[in-house]
Each structure stands twice: as C-alpha cells, then as structure tokens.
Motif scaffolding. Structure first.
Motif: not given
Length: 177
Positions: A67-95
C-alpha cells in the motif's frame, strides 16, 4: 500446512473474484468502486481468518508495504494512474489476496514435486517475453529488461524461487488481462 483442497478452493475463488471485479470496475464511479473494494477486503478477511497466524502476519505486512509503495508510485510520483486518479480500495486487499494465493499455490504438492521444471520453464518464458518486448517497435521495453534482471536475481539468488516463478505467472496473467 493448509490442505490441497483448501488451496485449490482459494485459487478458484480468487480467480473468480478477479474475473468478476475487474470488469465491474471499468464503469464504476468512486462510490461503486469503494463498495467493490470493500468486497475485496471482506474476501481477504475471510481468507486470512482461515490461515495460520504466521501466514496472516506475513500477508498483513505485505499489504502495508504494498500500500505504501502504491501510494508513492501512483499518487505521489504519478508514475502510473488508476482510472479515477485514486488508489482503489481493492488494490491493497488484492495485493494480500494475490500474495496469499501465490504462497499457497507454490506449496501445492504437484508444484513442489515439479519445482525445478516450473522454475526453468517460467524463467525461459520470461526471458523470451523480455527479448520480444526489447525488440518490439516502436521502442524497446527497457523497464521490462530491468524487471527481468531483478526477476533473475530472485530466481537464482532468492530464498523462494518457486514462489517467484508462480508470482511471475500470476502477475503476467493479471497484467495481460
């Protein structure tokens, strides 16, 4: 160690969940996506409740780190984006579900009996895929080359090459989907 039947049931349920959840997420708004995310957390909670304590802790730590890496990679750095420009709740649970599934799959008796063959086949497949993507137009996949090199390091020098090979196959299937 969990049973083979339980592992197969977990893998089937996880596969079915992905097959249902990802298409549903394509057209959701943030509230619908959040509801979908809560189902992933419920699934993870039930799956972990059925696991030994050590495995629950291991998966829990993985979820926090991922989850920390997802927040850093997608939200902080913007290296990739999710469709709604958020971190979907299912992503951490999915990991967590993904890691638990890979751990359990790697422990299946049929996998343990064929570890060397699986590791060699997956490594050769990963190498062929990397070469293809390195040579594919319009640009070579340099990030793929770097991640392949990291994958090889874990296969040859890591403590759980079968887990890494299984994870590579599962990740590839999910990413290609």
């Amino acid at each position: 160690m969990p049973s083979t039947r339980g592992t197969i049931l977990l893998l089937a349920a996880f596969t079915a969940f992905i097959a249902l959840a990802l298409p549903l997420d394509r057209d959701t708004d943030v509230w619908q996506q959040s509801a979908l995310g809560l189902t992933a957390w419920a699934f993870l909670a039930v799956a972990l409740w059925l696991q030994p304590r050590e495995l629950r802790i291991q998966v829990g730590v993985l979820v926090v780190v991922a989850t920390i890496l997802e927040v850093v990679g997608s939200i902080v750095w913007g290296a990739y984006r999710y469709r709604l420009d958020n971190l979907p709740l299912y992503v951490p649970a999915g990991h967590g579900l993904f890691y638990l599934s890979a751990l359990r799959a790697a422990a299946l008796p049929i996998v343990r009996r064929n570890e060397r063959t699986i590791i060699v086949a997956v490594t050769l497949g990963a190498t062929a895929y990397m070469i293809r993507n390195l040579a594919a137009p319009p640009l070579p996949d340099l990030l793929g080359f770097v991640t392949w090199a990291i994958f090889l390091r874990f296969i040859f020098r890591g403590t759980a090459p079968t887990l890494y090979a299984i994870s590579f196959v599962m990740t590839s299937a999910l990413e290609l989907y």
